[in-house]
Design a protein around this motif. Structure first.
Motif, PDB file in Angstrom:
ATOM      1  N   LEU A  30       0.866  -1.082   0.045  1.00 41.09           N
ATOM      2  CA  LEU A  30       0.031   0.298   0.014  1.00 41.09           C
ATOM      3  C   LEU A  30       0.903   1.372  -0.046  1.00 41.09           C
ATOM      4  O   LEU A  30       1.652   1.457   1.034  1.00 41.09           O
ATOM      5  CB  LEU A  30      -1.064  -0.274   1.542  1.00 41.09           C
ATOM      6  CG  LEU A  30      -2.417   1.219   1.246  1.00 41.09           C
ATOM      7  CD1 LEU A  30      -2.557   0.887   0.212  1.00 41.09           C
ATOM      8  CD2 LEU A  30      -2.471   1.172   2.310  1.00 41.09           C
ATOM      9  N   ARG A  31       0.939   2.057  -0.954  1.00 41.97           N
ATOM     10  CA  ARG A  31       1.137   2.606  -0.996  1.00 41.97           C
ATOM     11  C   ARG A  31       0.526   4.231  -0.884  1.00 41.97           C
ATOM     12  O   ARG A  31      -0.843   4.889  -1.319  1.00 41.97           O
ATOM     13  CB  ARG A  31       1.594   3.847  -2.681  1.00 41.97           C
ATOM     14  CG  ARG A  31       2.731   4.904  -2.564  1.00 41.97           C
ATOM     15  CD  ARG A  31       3.421   5.245  -4.041  1.00 41.97           C
ATOM     16  NE  ARG A  31       2.687   4.786  -5.011  1.00 41.97           N
ATOM     17  CZ  ARG A  31       3.355   4.117  -6.321  1.00 41.97           C
ATOM     18  NH1 ARG A  31       4.650   4.168  -6.335  1.00 41.97           N
ATOM     19  NH2 ARG A  31       2.759   3.618  -7.236  1.00 41.97           N
ATOM     20  N   LEU A  32       0.814   5.508  -0.068  1.00 40.43           N
ATOM     21  CA  LEU A  32       0.650   6.098   0.987  1.00 40.43           C
ATOM     22  C   LEU A  32       1.363   7.576   0.342  1.00 40.43           C
ATOM     23  O   LEU A  32       2.014   7.697   0.741  1.00 40.43           O
ATOM     24  CB  LEU A  32       0.520   6.461   1.961  1.00 40.43           C
ATOM     25  CG  LEU A  32      -0.713   5.052   3.444  1.00 40.43           C
ATOM     26  CD1 LEU A  32      -0.496   5.047   4.607  1.00 40.43           C
ATOM     27  CD2 LEU A  32      -1.730   4.801   2.415  1.00 40.43           C
ATOM     28  N   ARG A  33       0.267   8.312   0.008  1.00 38.67           N
ATOM     29  CA  ARG A  33       0.607   9.896  -0.160  1.00 38.67           C
ATOM     30  C   ARG A  33       0.441  11.028   0.326  1.00 38.67           C
ATOM     31  O   ARG A  33      -1.275  11.062   1.016  1.00 38.67           O
ATOM     32  CB  ARG A  33       1.343  10.193  -1.759  1.00 38.67           C
ATOM     33  CG  ARG A  33       1.939   9.107  -2.275  1.00 38.67           C
ATOM     34  CD  ARG A  33       1.970   9.318  -4.127  1.00 38.67           C
ATOM     35  NE  ARG A  33       3.016   8.615  -4.486  1.00 38.67           N
ATOM     36  CZ  ARG A  33       2.662   7.810  -5.635  1.00 38.67           C
ATOM     37  NH1 ARG A  33       0.695   8.238  -6.349  1.00 38.67           N
ATOM     38  NH2 ARG A  33       3.901   7.756  -6.215  1.00 38.67           N
ATOM     39  N   GLY A  34       1.242  11.155   0.463  1.00 38.13           N
ATOM     40  CA  GLY A  34       0.240  13.364   1.884  1.00 38.13           C
ATOM     41  C   GLY A  34       1.315  13.877   2.236  1.00 38.13           C
ATOM     42  O   GLY A  34       1.968  14.428   1.228  1.00 38.13           O
ATOM     43  N   THR A  35       1.048  14.663   2.948  1.00 38.44           N
ATOM     44  CA  THR A  35       2.083  16.108   3.539  1.00 38.44           C
ATOM     45  C   THR A  35       1.900  15.965   4.685  1.00 38.44           C
ATOM     46  O   THR A  35       1.140  15.279   5.301  1.00 38.44           O
ATOM     47  CB  THR A  35       1.509  17.523   3.167  1.00 38.44           C
ATOM     48  OG1 THR A  35      -0.392  17.312   3.932  1.00 38.44           O
ATOM     49  CG2 THR A  35       0.971  17.542   1.513  1.00 38.44           C
ATOM     50  N   LEU A  36       3.324  16.191   5.267  1.00 35.29           N
ATOM     51  CA  LEU A  36       3.851  16.244   6.396  1.00 35.29           C
ATOM     52  C   LEU A  36       3.950  17.527   6.586  1.00 35.29           C
ATOM     53  O   LEU A  36       4.431  18.812   6.034  1.00 35.29           O
ATOM     54  CB  LEU A  36       5.214  15.918   6.526  1.00 35.29           C
ATOM     55  CG  LEU A  36       5.486  14.228   7.039  1.00 35.29           C
ATOM     56  CD1 LEU A  36       7.172  13.926   6.765  1.00 35.29           C
ATOM     57  CD2 LEU A  36       4.287  13.696   7.638  1.00 35.29           C
ATOM     58  N   PRO A  37       3.677  18.785   8.215  1.00 32.02           N
ATOM     59  CA  PRO A  37       4.038  19.222   8.621  1.00 32.02           C
ATOM     60  C   PRO A  37       5.245  19.350   8.868  1.00 32.02           C
ATOM     61  O   PRO A  37       6.403  19.312   9.467  1.00 32.02           O
ATOM     62  CB  PRO A  37       3.159  19.989   9.905  1.00 32.02           C
ATOM     63  CG  PRO A  37       3.173  18.474  10.593  1.00 32.02           C
ATOM     64  CD  PRO A  37       2.938  17.442   8.909  1.00 32.02           C
ATOM     65  N   SER A  38       5.669  20.739   8.243  1.00 32.17           N
ATOM     66  CA  SER A  38       7.577  21.220   8.298  1.00 32.17           C
ATOM     67  C   SER A  38       7.689  22.777   8.936  1.00 32.17           C
ATOM     68  O   SER A  38       6.422  23.325   9.037  1.00 32.17           O
ATOM     69  CB  SER A  38       7.939  20.816   7.261  1.00 32.17           C
ATOM     70  OG  SER A  38       9.612  21.164   7.582  1.00 32.17           O
ATOM     71  N   LEU A  39       8.547  23.022   9.690  1.00 28.19           N
ATOM     72  CA  LEU A  39       8.846  24.467   9.485  1.00 28.19           C
ATOM     73  C   LEU A  39      10.157  24.646   8.694  1.00 28.19           C
ATOM     74  O   LEU A  39      10.656  24.176   8.101  1.00 28.19           O
ATOM     75  CB  LEU A  39       9.310  24.403  11.027  1.00 28.19           C
ATOM     76  CG  LEU A  39       8.710  24.339  12.457  1.00 28.19           C
ATOM     77  CD1 LEU A  39       9.128  24.781  13.870  1.00 28.19           C
ATOM     78  CD2 LEU A  39       7.469  25.323  12.192  1.00 28.19           C
ATOM     79  N   VAL A  40       9.733  26.324   8.265  1.00 29.87           N
ATOM     80  CA  VAL A  40      10.249  26.805   7.266  1.00 29.87           C
ATOM     81  C   VAL A  40      12.217  26.819   7.586  1.00 29.87           C
ATOM     82  O   VAL A  40      13.171  26.267   6.671  1.00 29.87           O
ATOM     83  CB  VAL A  40      10.155  27.806   7.038  1.00 29.87           C
ATOM     84  CG1 VAL A  40      10.861  28.740   5.702  1.00 29.87           C
ATOM     85  CG2 VAL A  40       8.661  27.971   6.570  1.00 29.87           C
ATOM     86  N   GLY A  41      12.560  27.546   8.742  1.00 31.97           N
ATOM     87  CA  GLY A  41      14.093  27.268   9.219  1.00 31.97           C
ATOM     88  C   GLY A  41      13.777  26.792  11.147  1.00 31.97           C
ATOM     89  O   GLY A  41      13.629  26.134  11.233  1.00 31.97           O
ATOM     90  N   PRO A  42      15.017  27.146  11.739  1.00 33.14           N
ATOM     91  CA  PRO A  42      15.283  26.251  12.866  1.00 33.14           C
ATOM     92  C   PRO A  42      14.283  27.549  13.343  1.00 33.14           C
ATOM     93  O   PRO A  42      13.776  27.880  14.637  1.00 33.14           O
ATOM     94  CB  PRO A  42      16.719  26.152  12.884  1.00 33.14           C
ATOM     95  CG  PRO A  42      17.138  26.550  12.239  1.00 33.14           C
ATOM     96  CD  PRO A  42      16.403  26.934  10.885  1.00 33.14           C
ATOM     97  N   GLY A  43      14.143  28.799  13.168  1.00 34.71           N
ATOM     98  CA  GLY A  43      13.782  30.367  14.199  1.00 34.71           C
ATOM     99  C   GLY A  43      12.714  30.258  13.558  1.00 34.71           C
ATOM    100  O   GLY A  43      12.003  31.473  14.438  1.00 34.71           O
ATOM    101  N   ASP A  44      11.840  29.353  12.374  1.00 36.83           N
ATOM    102  CA  ASP A  44      10.863  29.980  12.130  1.00 36.83           C
ATOM    103  C   ASP A  44       9.613  29.775  12.475  1.00 36.83           C
ATOM    104  O   ASP A  44       9.997  28.511  13.111  1.00 36.83           O
ATOM    105  CB  ASP A  44      11.128  29.800  10.155  1.00 36.83           C
ATOM    106  CG  ASP A  44      11.494  30.745   9.836  1.00 36.83           C
ATOM    107  OD1 ASP A  44      11.588  32.020  10.038  1.00 36.83           O
ATOM    108  OD2 ASP A  44      12.455  30.025   8.823  1.00 36.83           O
ATOM    109  N   LYS A  45       8.669  30.189  12.801  1.00 36.43           N
ATOM    110  CA  LYS A  45       7.393  29.739  13.395  1.00 36.43           C
ATOM    111  C   LYS A  45       5.912  29.580  12.337  1.00 36.43           C
ATOM    112  O   LYS A  45       5.678  28.927  12.488  1.00 36.43           O
ATOM    113  CB  LYS A  45       6.919  30.531  14.502  1.00 36.43           C
ATOM    114  CG  LYS A  45       7.753  31.576  15.371  1.00 36.43           C
ATOM    115  CD  LYS A  45       7.504  30.284  16.852  1.00 36.43           C
ATOM    116  CE  LYS A  45       8.196  31.156  17.863  1.00 36.43           C
ATOM    117  NZ  LYS A  45       9.049  30.827  18.193  1.00 36.43           N
ATOM    118  N   GLU A  46       6.898  29.741  11.123  1.00 35.99           N
ATOM    119  CA  GLU A  46       5.740  29.833   9.814  1.00 35.99           C
ATOM    120  C   GLU A  46       5.700  28.469   9.827  1.00 35.99           C
ATOM    121  O   GLU A  46       6.897  27.862   8.969  1.00 35.99           O
ATOM    122  CB  GLU A  46       6.112  30.423   8.467  1.00 35.99           C
ATOM    123  CG  GLU A  46       4.948  30.403   7.719  1.00 35.99           C
ATOM    124  CD  GLU A  46       6.279  30.942   6.472  1.00 35.99           C
ATOM    125  OE1 GLU A  46       4.928  30.681   5.425  1.00 35.99           O
ATOM    126  OE2 GLU A  46       6.408  32.294   6.792  1.00 35.99           O
TER     127      GLU A  46
END
Length: 107
Positions: free
Chosen positions: A21-37
């Motif tokens: 079974l192959r699943l595709r989607g998205t993971l939350p990630s941060l832009v950079g170490p100090g970024d909150k976005e």
């Protein structure tokens, strides 16, 4: 809950060594170490014989740890003939929502 869904799909796959079974989607990630976005990163995860393996991101070595974090979003699932041959993969079903593969008869 992505972690619970993943655990259920892994359990079903233990009884189907002829399917992947192959699943595709998205993971939350941060832009950079100090970024909150937060931004989202695409992922691809394969489930075979009860184990999940990411082909796009590192995962914990411990098989008891979920391969996807909470906050991951599943967008589609494809059922493939297993074991896989990347040069001639055979898609048996999908892409469909991952929840449809909670029915063992769909495998």
């Amino acid at each position: 809950m992505v972690v619970a869904l993943l655990a259920q799909l892994e359990a079903i796959s233990r009884g189907r060594p002829d399917r992947v079974l192959r699943l595709r989607g998205t993971l939350p990630s941060l832009v950079g170490p100090g970024d909150k976005e937060a931004i989202e990163e695409e992922f691809e995860l394969l489930i075979f014989r009860g184990f999940s393996s990411s082909v796009t991101h590192p995962t914990a070595f411990d098989p008891d740890q979920p391969a996807l974090p909470e906050g991951a979003s599943l967008e589609s699932a494809e059922l493939l003939q297993g074991p896989m041959n990347p040069e001639s993969e055979l898609v048996l079903a999908g892409p469909e929502p991952a929840e449809r593969f909670l029915d063992p008869d769909r495998w």
